[in-house]
Design an enzyme around this catalytic site. Structure first.
Site, mmCIF file in Angstrom:
data_model
loop_
_atom_site.group_PDB
_atom_site.id
_atom_site.type_symbol
_atom_site.label_atom_id
_atom_site.label_comp_id
_atom_site.label_asym_id
_atom_site.label_seq_id
_atom_site.Cartn_x
_atom_site.Cartn_y
_atom_site.Cartn_z
ATOM 1 N N GLY A 79 -18.790 -81.908 50.282
ATOM 2 C CA GLY A 79 -20.223 -81.924 50.553
ATOM 3 C C GLY A 79 -20.503 -82.503 51.921
ATOM 4 N N SER B 292 -21.330 -81.175 54.899
ATOM 5 C CA SER B 292 -22.061 -80.453 55.944
ATOM 6 C C SER B 292 -23.447 -81.016 56.221
ATOM 7 C CB SER B 292 -22.193 -78.973 55.568
ATOM 8 O OG SER B 292 -22.972 -78.815 54.398
ATOM 9 N N VAL C 35 -11.771 -82.278 63.903
ATOM 10 C CA VAL C 35 -12.619 -81.972 62.752
ATOM 11 C C VAL C 35 -12.303 -80.554 62.293
ATOM 12 C CG1 VAL C 35 -14.976 -81.759 61.867
ATOM 13 C CG2 VAL C 35 -14.445 -83.458 63.636
ATOM 14 N N TYR D 200 -27.655 -85.199 34.840
ATOM 15 C CA TYR D 200 -27.170 -85.856 36.051
ATOM 16 C C TYR D 200 -26.586 -87.230 35.726
ATOM 17 C CZ TYR D 200 -27.186 -87.311 40.979
ATOM 18 O OH TYR D 200 -26.824 -87.738 42.233
ATOM 19 N N ALA D 201 -27.302 -88.002 34.890
ATOM 20 C CA ALA D 201 -26.801 -89.324 34.516
ATOM 21 C C ALA D 201 -25.476 -89.221 33.786
ATOM 22 C CB ALA D 201 -27.837 -90.053 33.658
ATOM 23 N N LYS E 57 -22.767 -88.866 36.397
ATOM 24 C CA LYS E 57 -22.528 -90.043 37.235
ATOM 25 C C LYS E 57 -22.031 -91.239 36.428
ATOM 26 C CE LYS E 57 -23.597 -88.089 41.150
ATOM 27 N NZ LYS E 57 -22.566 -87.842 42.171
ATOM 28 N N ILE F 235 -32.499 -92.024 48.723
ATOM 29 C CA ILE F 235 -32.105 -91.828 50.118
ATOM 30 C C ILE F 235 -32.833 -90.615 50.694
ATOM 31 C CG2 ILE F 235 -30.153 -91.565 51.691
ATOM 32 C CD1 ILE F 235 -30.120 -94.155 50.005
#
Length: 247
Positions: A14, A16, A59, A153-154, A157, A186
């Site tokens: 992830g 990019s 890179v 989602y939880a 994670k 964020i």
């Protein structure tokens, strides 16, 4: 503080945009060789060019969908023995529990949980044999608490937190530090896309710092955890959230 990561190879999924891109920027500045993985080839190429601009940086990229397990061996061919792995790629689709589409549940857990597990299985043996390695799994505040609509989602994670703790217990004696960094709210495209403005405003009211976090704030700590100065932090799930999970 200079981390002196020259000679280290970093694999970032992830990579990019958002947090992944910010993490890559710090590693490039610290002299590491960086290999970025993302699905969008055009965005990935543009990010790599931007990172190389102004730096004598190595890179490289792989435009792969790592939720397809067949692509893990393809990635190993071009980046076989990274010193540092940052599992950052993620997917989030909010839904009331009764309305969860199990296909969405599977997709979220495949990229957020199964893919990091597969990548860790691929890279840990070499790290352990070399006597040095770092794995940083990018979690979320939703690995520490939950809210309505976040069951899928939880689940992914919270599961990644468990994997982090268990693998750290196996690998720390070999010089491999495995940790999880859990960002709060964020300022990324993913946040803007998945949280409507009214909900975002309500969430920010519960952040003691009173603002969105910035990707570079996450990246700085990820790079430190992955660097040579971290010799004794292992198996932790560390929130960077402006105090959100502590009130």
């Amino acid at each position: 503080m200079e981390l002196n990561l020259r000679g280290k190879t970093v694999l970032i999924t992830g990579g990019s945009k958002g947090i992944g891109k910010a993490v890559a920027e710090v590693f490039v500045e610290e002299g590491a060789d960086v290999h970025l993985v993302a699905r969008d080839a055009a965005t990935l190429a543009a990010t790599a060019d931007e990172l190389r601009d102004g730096h004598q940086a190595n890179v490289t990229t792989s435009a792969l969908d790592l939720s397809d397990s067949a692509n893990i061996p393809r990635l190993q061919e071009v980046c076989p023995t990274p010193d540092i792995l940052v599992n950052n790629a993620g997917l989030n689709r909010n839904s009331a529990f009764a309305d969860i589409d199990l296909a969405d549940f599977d997709a979220i857990n495949r990229i957020n949980l199964r893919t990091p597990v597969a990548l860790m299985q691929a890279v840990l043996p070499a790290m352990q044999q070399n006597g040095w390695g770092r794995v940083i799994n990018i979690g979320s505040i939703w690995s520490k608490l939950a809210r309505p609509g976040r069951a899928s989602y939880a689940a992914s994670k919270f599961g990644l937190d468990g994997v982090t703790a268990a693998t750290a217990a196996e690998a720390a004696a070999d010089g491999v530090m495995i940790n999880m960094v859990s960002p709060g709210i964020i300022d990324t495209e993913l946040t803007r896309r998945t949280v409507d403005p009214d909900r975002l405003k309500a969430l920010l009211a519960d952040v003691p710092a009173g603002r969105l976090g910035q990707p570079k704030e996450i990246a700085a700590f990820v790079a430190w955890l992955a660097g040579p100065e971290n010799t004794f932090i292992s198996g932790q799930n560390i929130a960077i959230d402006g105090g959100f999970t502590r009130v």
